[in-house]
Design an enzyme around this catalytic site. Structure first.
Site, PDB file in Angstrom:
ATOM      1  N   LYS A 148       5.266   1.744  -3.148  1.00 47.96           N
ATOM      2  CA  LYS A 148       5.207   3.120  -3.686  1.00 47.96           C
ATOM      3  C   LYS A 148       5.431   3.046  -5.185  1.00 47.96           C
ATOM      4  O   LYS A 148       6.041   2.099  -5.676  1.00 47.96           O
ATOM      5  CB  LYS A 148       6.305   3.990  -3.060  1.00 47.96           C
ATOM      6  CG  LYS A 148       6.048   5.477  -3.194  1.00 47.96           C
ATOM      7  CD  LYS A 148       5.155   5.955  -2.084  1.00 47.96           C
ATOM      8  CE  LYS A 148       4.716   7.385  -2.260  1.00 47.96           C
ATOM      9  NZ  LYS A 148       4.014   7.868  -1.050  1.00 47.96           N
ATOM     10  N   GLY A 184      -2.754   8.355  -4.102  1.00 43.54           N
ATOM     11  CA  GLY A 184      -2.090   9.566  -4.603  1.00 43.54           C
ATOM     12  C   GLY A 184      -0.843   9.921  -3.826  1.00 43.54           C
ATOM     13  O   GLY A 184      -0.531   9.343  -2.788  1.00 43.54           O
ATOM     14  N   ASP A 185      -0.105  10.867  -4.354  1.00 43.48           N
ATOM     15  CA  ASP A 185       1.050  11.488  -3.700  1.00 43.48           C
ATOM     16  C   ASP A 185       1.278  12.771  -4.516  1.00 43.48           C
ATOM     17  O   ASP A 185       0.326  13.270  -5.151  1.00 43.48           O
ATOM     18  CB  ASP A 185       2.271  10.547  -3.715  1.00 43.48           C
ATOM     19  CG  ASP A 185       3.399  11.001  -2.772  1.00 43.48           C
ATOM     20  OD1 ASP A 185       3.334  10.706  -1.580  1.00 43.48           O
ATOM     21  OD2 ASP A 185       4.333  11.685  -3.244  1.00 43.48           O
ATOM     22  N   THR A 233      -4.384  13.494   5.499  1.00 42.74           N
ATOM     23  CA  THR A 233      -2.957  13.620   5.823  1.00 42.74           C
ATOM     24  C   THR A 233      -2.698  14.907   6.607  1.00 42.74           C
ATOM     25  O   THR A 233      -2.030  14.900   7.652  1.00 42.74           O
ATOM     26  CB  THR A 233      -2.096  13.579   4.548  1.00 42.74           C
ATOM     27  OG1 THR A 233      -2.524  12.498   3.732  1.00 42.74           O
ATOM     28  CG2 THR A 233      -0.627  13.428   4.891  1.00 42.74           C
ATOM     29  N   LYS A 261       0.867  -1.184   0.000  1.00 42.30           N
ATOM     30  CA  LYS A 261       0.000   0.000   0.000  1.00 42.30           C
ATOM     31  C   LYS A 261       0.895   1.222   0.000  1.00 42.30           C
ATOM     32  O   LYS A 261       1.838   1.320   0.797  1.00 42.30           O
ATOM     33  CB  LYS A 261      -0.869  -0.004   1.280  1.00 42.30           C
ATOM     34  CG  LYS A 261      -1.807   1.199   1.378  1.00 42.30           C
ATOM     35  CD  LYS A 261      -3.113   0.942   0.667  1.00 42.30           C
ATOM     36  CE  LYS A 261      -3.918   2.201   0.410  1.00 42.30           C
ATOM     37  NZ  LYS A 261      -3.516   2.921  -0.834  1.00 42.30           N
ATOM     38  N   SER A 288      -6.897   5.835   3.823  1.00 42.05           N
ATOM     39  CA  SER A 288      -6.917   4.958   2.641  1.00 42.05           C
ATOM     40  C   SER A 288      -7.320   3.541   3.050  1.00 42.05           C
ATOM     41  O   SER A 288      -8.112   2.883   2.372  1.00 42.05           O
ATOM     42  CB  SER A 288      -5.540   4.909   1.982  1.00 42.05           C
ATOM     43  OG  SER A 288      -5.349   5.997   1.118  1.00 42.05           O
TER      44      SER A 288
HETATM   45  P1  NDP Z   1       0.727  17.888  -3.997  1.00 46.56           P
HETATM   46  O1  NDP Z   1       1.181  17.559  -5.373  1.00 46.56           O
HETATM   47  O2  NDP Z   1      -0.717  18.066  -3.736  1.00 46.56           O
HETATM   48  O3  NDP Z   1       1.462  19.210  -3.469  1.00 46.56           O
HETATM   49  C1  NDP Z   1       2.845  19.294  -3.416  1.00 46.56           C
HETATM   50  C2  NDP Z   1       3.232  20.688  -2.971  1.00 46.56           C
HETATM   51  O4  NDP Z   1       4.622  20.707  -2.689  1.00 46.56           O
HETATM   52  C3  NDP Z   1       3.005  21.742  -4.040  1.00 46.56           C
HETATM   53  O5  NDP Z   1       2.755  22.978  -3.443  1.00 46.56           O
HETATM   54  C4  NDP Z   1       4.346  21.725  -4.790  1.00 46.56           C
HETATM   55  O6  NDP Z   1       4.627  22.937  -5.488  1.00 46.56           O
HETATM   56  C5  NDP Z   1       5.309  21.539  -3.636  1.00 46.56           C
HETATM   57  N1  NDP Z   1       6.497  20.826  -4.130  1.00 46.56           N
HETATM   58  C6  NDP Z   1       6.537  19.613  -4.708  1.00 46.56           C
HETATM   59  N2  NDP Z   1       7.790  19.285  -5.070  1.00 46.56           N
HETATM   60  C7  NDP Z   1       8.541  20.321  -4.705  1.00 46.56           C
HETATM   61  C8  NDP Z   1       9.909  20.582  -4.799  1.00 46.56           C
HETATM   62  N3  NDP Z   1      10.773  19.680  -5.350  1.00 46.56           N
HETATM   63  N4  NDP Z   1      10.351  21.766  -4.308  1.00 46.56           N
HETATM   64  C9  NDP Z   1       9.485  22.656  -3.741  1.00 46.56           C
HETATM   65  N5  NDP Z   1       8.168  22.459  -3.629  1.00 46.56           N
HETATM   66  C10 NDP Z   1       7.706  21.318  -4.097  1.00 46.56           C
HETATM   67  O7  NDP Z   1       1.344  16.739  -3.074  1.00 46.56           O
HETATM   68  P2  NDP Z   1       0.909  16.307  -1.607  1.00 46.56           P
HETATM   69  O8  NDP Z   1       0.442  17.465  -0.835  1.00 46.56           O
HETATM   70  O9  NDP Z   1       0.055  15.112  -1.735  1.00 46.56           O
HETATM   71  O10 NDP Z   1       2.307  15.783  -1.019  1.00 46.56           O
HETATM   72  C11 NDP Z   1       3.188  16.618  -0.285  1.00 46.56           C
HETATM   73  C12 NDP Z   1       4.115  15.777   0.551  1.00 46.56           C
HETATM   74  O11 NDP Z   1       3.342  14.978   1.466  1.00 46.56           O
HETATM   75  C13 NDP Z   1       4.974  14.769  -0.208  1.00 46.56           C
HETATM   76  O12 NDP Z   1       6.202  14.611   0.455  1.00 46.56           O
HETATM   77  C14 NDP Z   1       4.178  13.482  -0.097  1.00 46.56           C
HETATM   78  O13 NDP Z   1       4.996  12.340  -0.270  1.00 46.56           O
HETATM   79  C15 NDP Z   1       3.669  13.602   1.321  1.00 46.56           C
HETATM   80  N6  NDP Z   1       2.507  12.802   1.685  1.00 46.56           N
HETATM   81  C16 NDP Z   1       1.358  12.853   0.961  1.00 46.56           C
HETATM   82  C17 NDP Z   1       0.258  12.122   1.354  1.00 46.56           C
HETATM   83  C18 NDP Z   1      -1.046  12.216   0.647  1.00 46.56           C
HETATM   84  O14 NDP Z   1      -2.003  11.606   1.120  1.00 46.56           O
HETATM   85  N7  NDP Z   1      -1.164  12.965  -0.432  1.00 46.56           N
HETATM   86  C19 NDP Z   1       0.322  11.221   2.515  1.00 46.56           C
HETATM   87  C20 NDP Z   1       1.552  11.296   3.250  1.00 46.56           C
HETATM   88  C21 NDP Z   1       2.595  12.049   2.822  1.00 46.56           C
HETATM   89  P3  NDP Z   1       4.446  22.989  -7.087  1.00 46.56           P
HETATM   90  O15 NDP Z   1       2.966  22.923  -7.313  1.00 46.56           O
HETATM   91  O16 NDP Z   1       5.052  24.281  -7.479  1.00 46.56           O
HETATM   92  O17 NDP Z   1       5.184  21.800  -7.630  1.00 46.56           O
HETATM   93  O1  2IT Z   2       3.037   8.829   1.632  1.00 43.95           O
HETATM   94  C1  2IT Z   2       1.889   8.389   1.831  1.00 43.95           C
HETATM   95  O2  2IT Z   2       1.585   7.818   2.883  1.00 43.95           O
HETATM   96  C2  2IT Z   2       0.893   8.573   0.774  1.00 43.95           C
HETATM   97  N1  2IT Z   2       1.197   9.185  -0.244  1.00 43.95           N
HETATM   98  C3  2IT Z   2      -0.485   7.996   0.932  1.00 43.95           C
HETATM   99  C4  2IT Z   2      -0.489   6.532   0.616  1.00 43.95           C
HETATM  100  C5  2IT Z   2      -1.852   5.894   0.561  1.00 43.95           C
HETATM  101  O3  2IT Z   2      -1.862   4.716   0.180  1.00 43.95           O
HETATM  102  O4  2IT Z   2      -2.855   6.511   0.881  1.00 43.95           O
END
Ligand code: NDP
Ligand code: 2IT
Length: 459
Positions: free
Chosen positions: A140, A179-180, A224, A104, A392
């Site tokens: 992943k 998603g991520d 999250t 997952k 999830s």
């Molecule tokens: P999104 O794509 O929704 O948002 C990402 C945000 O981070 C955007 O504002 C983006 O800016 C910025 N960003 C991405 N890459 C970079 C970079 N290299 N440098 C600077 N800014 C950056 O992603 P999420 O919010 O889903 O994910 C954010 C973080 O949280 C990640 O590390 C992800 O692995 C983690 N995460 C996500 C989960 C989820 O359920 N979605 C669960 C647990 C962890 P821009 O639009 O300009 O690229």
């Molecule tokens: O980093 C993370 O935990 C996620 N992007 C969410 C993973 C999931 O299966 O909901």
């Protein structure tokens, strides 16, 4: 020195030697994969107390097994752009460990995606998923595809091509992506549609983060960010603090960031800064979340557009500068290694009291040391951002039972899960002699369940 102390010291030395040697092997076997090395190193260092106390984990070579993914799938993703030109990206799925449940973990679409990034994320997901107390293993995936500037139809064609290959490897009881970065409900929808066509069955539980009309869970979008704030609130409570009345900086302005800001504001905090990869906004009066949501969730625009509507806010080019903004609580919610040693030192100098990692591995190892050395309350990613994957797993449960829970039911379960992750991490930190060190506590608590399951199953 007593005999007991002498034996303990020998075991600790043995654990050090074991992880030093194994880390060398990991570096040699995975050349150039710096993010993967970093994630492994953090876990290895954290596990020394548990290895010293339980030599069975060394005898059974559990770490040797854990650092080797069950399998890595890498594939070509050809798609056609709006001009009719064929483009090619590289797709990945790392199925890291299924000792306690089906693989997952999310899918990331970002030009920086490579094997190292997907492996570090998959490795961390093993321990995070274990911490949730739910039956989910670690995986992943993603692609080096850049969604920026692509039309809806281009995104759809990419997602369909990506799923055409990925579908051979996933299933509701095998591997369940979500998603991520760069993958939200729109992309999950396109991928779900393609999966359904290919397998000829409505297997709702094959993907999570689906739209609410076709099997998605209420509360998954918020999970999250909300979960990270619930976790940090628990941690703050232990020090007689809380979000109420605090000044907060949240990096990013995507899914995790937006809902971390929303919950922090609901709990009485003032969020003064957020960012995207172009730069950051500083709004002393407090960020207007409605504006950010509209810009990012509806209009697909940039942080710099915020200041046009809020002329009392300022926009600064370059996202790393966000850590110069003084705050009580910092929530890095953008991406890996966004806080380095210098940024951590700056945060400390400016009086930060707590850091909660919403993103995966947002702090470098040096930065974590700065926070811990300066007694900053530190909520590590595997624990703090586990709310997303937890909901999830609740989505999978609802899909299996063919029912839907209300938002209140899901949120209540999320709060319970975050509370339990916090107390398990605290308990492990105390049991292994490092009270309050949640990095070590979370890694150990996540590790033990998986390690015992691997030994029991001989895998
Ligand atoms: P999104 O794509 O929704 O948002 C990402 C945000 O981070 C955007 O504002 C983006 O800016 C910025 N960003 C991405 N890459 C970079 C970079 N290299 N440098 C600077 N800014 C950056 O992603 P999420 O919010 O889903 O994910 C954010 C973080 O949280 C990640 O590390 C992800 O692995 C983690 N995460 C996500 C989960 C989820 O359920 N979605 C669960 C647990 C962890 P821009 O639009 O300009 O690229
Ligand atoms: O980093 C993370 O935990 C996620 N992007 C969410 C993973 C999931 O299966 O909901």
């Amino acid at each position: 020195m007593s005999l007991v102390q002498e034996v303990e010291q020998t075991h600790t030395q043995g654990a050090h030697n074991y992880i030093d040697q194994l880390f060398e092997v990991v570096q040699q076997r995975n050349p150039g994969e710096t993010e993967f090395h970093q994630a492994v190193k953090e876990v290895f260092l954290s596990l020394i107390p548990v290895l010293a106390k339980n030599p069975k984990y060394i005898e059974h070579a559990v770490l040797d097994r854990l650092v080797e993914p069950d399998r890595i799938i890498s594939f070509r993703v050809p798609w056609t752009d709006d001009k009719g030109k064929v483009r090619v990206n590289r797709g990945f799925r790392v199925q890291f460990n299924n000792a306690i449940g089906p693989y997952k973990g999310g899918l990331r679409f970002h030009p920086s995606v490579n094997a190292s990034i997907i492996k570090f994320l998959g490795f961390e997901q093993i321990f995070k998923n274990s911490l949730t107390g739910q039956s989910i293993g670690g995986g992943k995936g993603g692609a080096d595809f850049d969604p920026k500037g692509k039309s809806d139809l281009e995104i759809m064609r990419f997602c369909q091509s990506f799923m055409t290959e990925l579908s051979k490897h996933i299933g509701p009881d095998t591997d369940v992506p979500a998603g991520d970065i760069g993958v939200g409900a729109r992309e999950i929808g396109f991928m779900f549609g393609q999966y359904k066509k290919l397998v000829g069955a409505y297997e709702a539980g094959v993907l999570t983060g689906k739209g609410l009309g076709y099997g998605g869970s209420l509360g998954r979008k918020e999970a999250t960010g909300y979960g990270a704030v619930y976790f940090v609130e628990e941690m703050l409570k232990s020090a007689g603090r809380g979000f109420n009345g605090s000044t907060v900086v949240v990096s990013g302005s995507g899914n995790v960031s937006i809902y971390a800001m929303e919950k922090a504001i609901q709990l009485g905090a003032k969020v003064v800064a957020c960012s995207d990869s172009g730069g950051y906004i500083y709004h002393e009066a407090g960020i207007n979340l409605d504006t950010i949501k509209r810009l990012k969730e509806v209009e697909n625009r940039r942080c710099k557009d915020y200041v046009v509507e809020h002329p009392d806010a300022i926009y600064v080019e370059g996202c790393s500068g966000i850590w110069t903004v003084a705050c009580d609580i910092a929530l890095p919610c953008a991406t890996q290694n966004e806080i380095d040693k210098a940024s951590a030192e700056l945060l400390v100098r400016n009086g930060v009291k707590a850091v909660g990692e919403g993103a995966n591995m947002p702090s470098t190892l040096d930065a974590i040391d700065v926070f811990l050395d300066n007694k900053v309350l530190f909520a590590p990613a595997k624990a703090a951002n586990a709310g997303g994957v937890s909901v999830s797993a609740l989505e999978m449960a609802q899909n299996s039972a063919r029912l839907s829970w209300t938002l209140e039911e899901v949120d209540a379960k999320l709060q319970l899960i975050m509370h339990s992750i916090y107390s398990e991490s605290v308990k492990a930190s105390e049991a292994y002699g490092v009270p309050g060190n949640l990095v070590i506590g979370a890694n150990i608590a996540g590790f033990v369940k998986v390690a015992d399951a691997m030994i029991a199953q001989g895998i």
